[in-house]
Enzyme design. Sequence first.
Site, PDB file in Angstrom:
ATOM      1  N   ASN A 297      -2.997   0.894  -1.485  1.00 52.79           N
ATOM      2  CA  ASN A 297      -2.786   1.635  -0.041  1.00 52.79           C
ATOM      3  C   ASN A 297      -4.167   2.376   0.448  1.00 52.79           C
ATOM      4  O   ASN A 297      -4.089   3.638   1.053  1.00 52.79           O
ATOM      5  CB  ASN A 297      -1.359   2.185   0.372  1.00 52.79           C
TER       6      ASN A 297
ATOM      7  N   HIS B 193       5.578   8.193   6.193  1.00 52.26           N
ATOM      8  CA  HIS B 193       6.263   7.050   5.727  1.00 52.26           C
ATOM      9  C   HIS B 193       7.614   6.979   6.279  1.00 52.26           C
ATOM     10  O   HIS B 193       8.274   6.061   6.547  1.00 52.26           O
ATOM     11  CB  HIS B 193       6.406   7.275   4.255  1.00 52.26           C
TER      12      HIS B 193
END
Length: 492
Positions: A315, A346
Site C-alpha cells: 500500500n 481504515h
Amino acid sequence: MATSTTGSTLLQPLSNAVRLPVDQVNFVVCQLFALLAAIWFRTYLHSSKTSPFIRHVVATLLGLYLALFCFGWYCFVFALGYLTVCQITRVYIFDYGQYSADFSGPMMIITQKITSLAFEIHDGMFRKNEDLTPSQRCLAVRRMPSLLEYLSYNCNFMGILAGPLCSYKDYITFIEGRSYQLQQSEANGKEDTKYEQTDPSPNIAVAQKLLICGLSLLFHMTITKTLPVEYNIDDDFRATASWPIRFFYLYVSLMAARPKYYFAWTLADAINNAAGFGFRGYDKNGVTRWDLISNLRIQQIELSTSFKMFLDNWNIQTALWLKRVCYERATFSPTIQTFILSAIWHGVYPGYYLTFLTGVLMTLAARAIRNNIRHYFVESPAVKLCYDVITWMATQLAISYTVVPFVLLSVKPSFTFYSSCYFCLHIASILVLLVLPLKRTQKGSKKHESVQPVWSKKLEEENLLRKNSYSTTNNSFSQKQEITCRYQALKQ
C-alpha cells in the site's frame, strides 16, 4: 448470492451465477469498464487531440457515474470526519464482520486526496519556501485549483473506485499532456535527452499487470477459500496442532489472504496506465517505467526480511500519504500518531486498532534489533545469507501475527488468537525495547535514517525522482528548476 448494497442491483443475476456478492461484482465490472474507458480516453481524448477542459469533464463524469453505479449516493461526502460516520454505518447497519466493496472505499481515496491537496496548497501558498522539506517544496501547489480541476482530481474514473492516490500536480500534468516531456537525469544532475519521447506506449506494462491480476484472482478463487484465517482460532486446531504446525498455518493463511489486494491494486494501476497516467520516466537502459503510482511490489512483499521492508512495499501510496500529512508534521511521537491515523482511516472495526497498536510495538522492536545486531552479520556473504533467511522467517511470522485482528475484525476472536499464543510476540517486543536501546549510529546520515518512519525515505526519494523532469504545474518553477529540485532531494 444475496447481500446488501447501496449501489445498482442490475448485475444481481451475474452475482447469483458466479456466487459472489453483488457489490463485489459491481466493483470488478466497473473496473473492467474503466480499463476499456482508459484505452478509449488515451486514444481518442489524447492531450494532443483535445483540450484539458474536455479531458477534465469526461474523466469527472465517467468517475461519478461509476461511483453511482457501484455505491449509490453514499459516495458523495467530505473527508475524514464523514468517512468515520460511513465506516460506522457500514459496520453496524449493513454487514458487520463482512468485507464488502461499499461506499467507504471511494471515501477513503477521496479523503486521502482532499487532505493531501489541502496540505500541498498550504505549503505552496501559505508557507515560506525555506521552511519546506524537499518533498514538500516539489509537491507544493501555488495556485488555487478551479472547481473543475478539483472535481476531476477527486472523482476521475481511473481512480475513484480503488485509487491509487496520486499528487495533484502529477494528475494535472497528465491531463494537460505534459507528463511525457521527460529527460533522463544523469548522475551529475545534468539533463540528457537521449531517451526523450513524445508518447511512450503503456501496452506492455498494462498487459503484464493484467496477467498479475488474472493469476491473483485465480489464486483467490481457488486456494484462498481453502485456507481461512479463522481456522487459526478453531478449538480443535488449537488443541491438537503442534506449535510449528500452528505457526506454519498462520503464515500460509495470511499469505493466501493477500492476492485479493494484489488483484484490486494492480488492476487500478493498470487502468491508470492504460489511460496514459503513471509514466515515471526511463531507467538507465532507456526502458520505460510505469510505476509512478503503483501501490505494491509483490516480490519484495513476499521476500521481506524486515518489518520495514514489508511496509515499504505494501500500500505504497497510502504509506506516502501518512508520511506526508502526519509523520513529517507531527510535533511528538510521530510513529504512534501515524499508526493511529492509519487505524482511523481504515475504519472502526476494533481489529484494525489492535493490529496498528501491535504494529507500533513490532516496528519499534524490529528497529531496535536491526540497529543493534545487524552490523555483526553483514561482513561475510554466507553469514549474511543465514541472517537474511532467519530474518525472513521472523518477519513473515511477525507480520502474520500482527495482522490477524485486521482480518478477524472483532475483539473476541482477536483476543482468542492472541491469548492462544500467550501474547508471545507482544511480550517479546516489550522485552526487546526494555533491553535494547533504539541505537543511533555516530554518522550523521545514519543517525537521521534511524529515526525515519517504517515507510522508508528511499521510497519517498524515488517518488520525488518520478518522471525526472515533469513540468511543474501551478508552480513558478521552470522545468529545469523542477529537475534540480528533485535531484537535490535525491542526493539528500
